[in-house]
Write an enzyme that holds these catalytic residues in place. Structure first.
Site, PDB file in Angstrom:
ATOM      1  N   GLU A  92       0.825  -1.208   0.000  1.00 14.32           N
ATOM      2  CA  GLU A  92       0.000   0.000   0.000  1.00 14.32           C
ATOM      3  C   GLU A  92       0.853   1.249   0.000  1.00 14.32           C
ATOM      4  O   GLU A  92       1.909   1.270   0.613  1.00 14.32           O
ATOM      5  CB  GLU A  92      -0.773   0.067   1.326  1.00 14.32           C
ATOM      6  CG  GLU A  92      -2.058  -0.650   1.338  1.00 14.32           C
ATOM      7  CD  GLU A  92      -2.693  -0.572   2.721  1.00 14.32           C
ATOM      8  OE1 GLU A  92      -2.864   0.530   3.256  1.00 14.32           O
ATOM      9  OE2 GLU A  92      -2.997  -1.647   3.251  1.00 14.32           O
ATOM     10  N   CYS A 105       3.293   8.414   1.192  1.00 13.14           N
ATOM     11  CA  CYS A 105       3.707   7.471   2.229  1.00 13.14           C
ATOM     12  C   CYS A 105       3.921   6.117   1.560  1.00 13.14           C
ATOM     13  O   CYS A 105       3.009   5.591   0.917  1.00 13.14           O
ATOM     14  CB  CYS A 105       2.612   7.376   3.293  1.00 13.14           C
ATOM     15  SG  CYS A 105       2.882   6.075   4.506  1.00 13.14           S
ATOM     16  N   CYS A 112       5.430  -7.387   7.796  1.00 12.07           N
ATOM     17  CA  CYS A 112       6.348  -6.858   8.802  1.00 12.07           C
ATOM     18  C   CYS A 112       6.510  -7.913   9.884  1.00 12.07           C
ATOM     19  O   CYS A 112       5.583  -8.661  10.174  1.00 12.07           O
ATOM     20  CB  CYS A 112       5.757  -5.577   9.401  1.00 12.07           C
ATOM     21  SG  CYS A 112       6.816  -4.780  10.629  1.00 12.07           S
ATOM     22  N   CYS A 116       3.969  -5.224  16.444  1.00 16.04           N
ATOM     23  CA  CYS A 116       3.336  -4.222  17.316  1.00 16.04           C
ATOM     24  C   CYS A 116       1.850  -4.555  17.500  1.00 16.04           C
ATOM     25  O   CYS A 116       1.158  -4.919  16.545  1.00 16.04           O
ATOM     26  CB  CYS A 116       3.484  -2.816  16.744  1.00 16.04           C
ATOM     27  SG  CYS A 116       5.215  -2.307  16.643  1.00 16.04           S
ATOM     28  N   CYS A 119      -1.075  -2.834  15.306  1.00 15.11           N
ATOM     29  CA  CYS A 119      -0.794  -2.560  13.898  1.00 15.11           C
ATOM     30  C   CYS A 119      -1.289  -3.681  12.981  1.00 15.11           C
ATOM     31  O   CYS A 119      -1.064  -4.863  13.248  1.00 15.11           O
ATOM     32  CB  CYS A 119       0.704  -2.358  13.718  1.00 15.11           C
ATOM     33  SG  CYS A 119       1.158  -1.986  12.015  1.00 15.11           S
ATOM     34  N   CYS A 333      -3.459   1.847   8.594  1.00 16.44           N
ATOM     35  CA  CYS A 333      -2.350   1.378   7.767  1.00 16.44           C
ATOM     36  C   CYS A 333      -2.442  -0.133   7.626  1.00 16.44           C
ATOM     37  O   CYS A 333      -2.668  -0.841   8.588  1.00 16.44           O
ATOM     38  CB  CYS A 333      -1.028   1.714   8.432  1.00 16.44           C
ATOM     39  SG  CYS A 333      -1.156   2.949   9.730  1.00 16.44           S
TER      40      CYS A 333
HETATM   41  N1  SAH Z   1       7.769   0.236  11.215  1.00 17.38           N
HETATM   42  C1  SAH Z   1       7.804   1.663  11.291  1.00 17.38           C
HETATM   43  C2  SAH Z   1       6.979   2.385  10.249  1.00 17.38           C
HETATM   44  C3  SAH Z   1       5.615   1.906   9.923  1.00 17.38           C
HETATM   45  S1  SAH Z   1       4.232   2.320  10.903  1.00 17.38           S
HETATM   46  C4  SAH Z   1       7.461   2.124  12.680  1.00 17.38           C
HETATM   47  O1  SAH Z   1       7.141   1.308  13.520  1.00 17.38           O
HETATM   48  O2  SAH Z   1       7.574   3.320  12.951  1.00 17.38           O
HETATM   49  C5  SAH Z   1       4.020   4.066  10.938  1.00 17.38           C
HETATM   50  C6  SAH Z   1       3.408   4.546  12.259  1.00 17.38           C
HETATM   51  O3  SAH Z   1       2.029   4.163  12.378  1.00 17.38           O
HETATM   52  C7  SAH Z   1       4.122   3.964  13.449  1.00 17.38           C
HETATM   53  O4  SAH Z   1       4.280   4.943  14.446  1.00 17.38           O
HETATM   54  C8  SAH Z   1       3.143   2.898  13.912  1.00 17.38           C
HETATM   55  O5  SAH Z   1       3.353   2.544  15.230  1.00 17.38           O
HETATM   56  C9  SAH Z   1       1.818   3.588  13.661  1.00 17.38           C
HETATM   57  N2  SAH Z   1       0.653   2.706  13.621  1.00 17.38           N
HETATM   58  C10 SAH Z   1       0.575   1.427  13.228  1.00 17.38           C
HETATM   59  N3  SAH Z   1      -0.679   0.942  13.354  1.00 17.38           N
HETATM   60  C11 SAH Z   1      -1.412   1.955  13.858  1.00 17.38           C
HETATM   61  C12 SAH Z   1      -2.783   2.078  14.227  1.00 17.38           C
HETATM   62  N4  SAH Z   1      -3.632   1.076  14.117  1.00 17.38           N
HETATM   63  N5  SAH Z   1      -3.191   3.262  14.700  1.00 17.38           N
HETATM   64  C13 SAH Z   1      -2.334   4.319  14.829  1.00 17.38           C
HETATM   65  N6  SAH Z   1      -1.044   4.257  14.496  1.00 17.38           N
HETATM   66  C14 SAH Z   1      -0.579   3.077  14.026  1.00 17.38           C
END
Ligand code: SAH
Length: 347
Positions: A92, A105, A112, A116, A119, A333
């Site tokens: 995406e 973006c 990944c 987390c 995510c 995302c």
């Molecule tokens: N792997 C990298 C970049 C990708 S995610 C990182 O961890 O920074 C980009 C941002 O979106 C990160 O801060 C991530 O923690 C956040 N993110 C992921 N899922 C999310 C969600 N459901 N709601 C809000 N932020 C989210």
């Protein structure tokens, strides 16, 4: 096996083309076709002879990044794209219109492996790293399809860019190279969950890009509950690496904090966040968590989020709530990609 020609930087392409016995201005032309005119095919390179085009075709490939789907927000015009890579993996990317320019973006990996808790991109694990060509391809396709000049690039889509460090670095160098799109380094942001040795390595590259650190928890304990990577690198180490990034590059670090109601949005969190961020020259970006179908995290309501922000501001923190873009198109995302994967399995 054909070589991936769009991943070669300007010097590498020069050497390569000279090795074919061609003059160096040919390399310049080819680089311009690939990275300025954004050609996706050797056939388009009409100022090269047919014979040279055929030779290129024989030894090289331009990895396709093919648009499968495009959603356009009725609220703010945000575009969300689903791209198919040559091996069937999908990624995406998003195009957002801001006053300061058009921002794209991009994804750095298919899937990944960071895990987390909130995510969507990590559900299903890591499929593979993207090449520099595939990262560039997302930006180039968006510029071509939308007809808009891209001025800002954030590496905040699916994937952990510092887990794909060499390709990510190559991508940034080529994206900002004067022979290519020549996007200003200051307009590029990389977001990481906090892979300490790579943050330190990046500081030594002395680039002018912005480092965004996904913080999400104000203590080691809280962060560990949301982000498995914290088991490997604790908060103190991560913050020290961010300090090094600031010292070596002069670039203020952005901290990202996804607000999860009842988990990390309490008055105690305000105090603890203040304690770690106050001594630092930094910016805090609050992102009310995007609900993900597979997860049961809840975002604070608008009033609570504003309250959290105001309390941090009062204690001297430089903080904003991230403006939500394209809330009417596939939310969080990674969700567009997941929906696509589900549809594939359903068939
Ligand atoms: N792997 C990298 C970049 C990708 S995610 C990182 O961890 O920074 C980009 C941002 O979106 C990160 O801060 C991530 O923690 C956040 N993110 C992921 N899922 C999310 C969600 N459901 N709601 C809000 N932020 C989210």
């Amino acid at each position: 096996m054909k070589k991936d020609i769009r991943s070669m930087d300007y010097e590498e392409l020069n050497t390569e083309i000279q090795n074919l016995g061609e003059k160096s201005f040919r390399a310049r032309q080819i680089y311009e076709w690939l990275h300025v005119k954004l050609a996706g095919d050797f056939e388009e390179m009409t100022n090269l002879s047919k014979a040279l085009r055929a030779r290129l075709e024989e030894s090289y490939e331009i990895l396709p990044v093919e648009m499968l789907e495009r959603q356009i927000s009725k609220i703010d015009g945000t575009n969300k794209f689903l791209f198919r890579l040559h091996d069937g993996n999908v990624v995406e990317s998003v195009l957002m219109y801001y006053k300061h320019g058009n921002s794209v973006c991009i994804s750095s990996q298919a899937g990944c492996r960071m895990g987390c808790a909130f995510c969507a991109s990590t559900i299903g694990g890591l499929k593979r790293n993207l090449t520099a060509s595939e990262m560039l391809g997302q930006v180039y396709q968006i510029q071509k399809i939308s007809g808009e000049r891209v001025s800002n690039v954030v590496i905040m889509g699916t994937g952990e860019p510092l887990d794909n460090y060499d390709n990510f670095l190559r991508f940034v160098r080529m994206l900002t190279d004067e022979h290519g799109l020549h996007i200003s380094q200051r307009n590029v942001t990389v977001s990481t969950c906090g892979i300490v040795p790579k943050i330190r390595a990046l500081a030594d590259e002395k680039l002018q890009i912005t480092l965004a650190l996904s913080l999400h928890g104000s203590t080691q304990e809280k962060r560990r509950k949301l982000m498995p990577v914290a088991n490997k690198y604790d908060l103190a180490e991560v913050l020290a690496a961010c300090d090094e990034y600031f010292e070596k590059t002069g670039r203020r670090v952005t901290f990202e904090y996804s607000l999860v109601h009842g988990v990390n949005d309490t008055p105690e969190d305000v105090r603890e966040l203040t304690a770690i961020l106050k001594p630092r020259s930094c910016h805090l970006n609050l992102i009310p968590v995007n609900p993900v179908r597979e997860r049961n995290f809840v975002r604070p309501d608008r009033k609570n989020a504003l309250n959290f922000k105001n309390n941090l501001e009062k204690s001297g923190i430089n903080v904003t709530i991230r403006r939500e873009m394209g809330s009417d198109i596939d939310g969080a995302c990674g969700q567009l990609r997941l929906r696509y994967a589900d549809a594939e399995t359903d068939q």
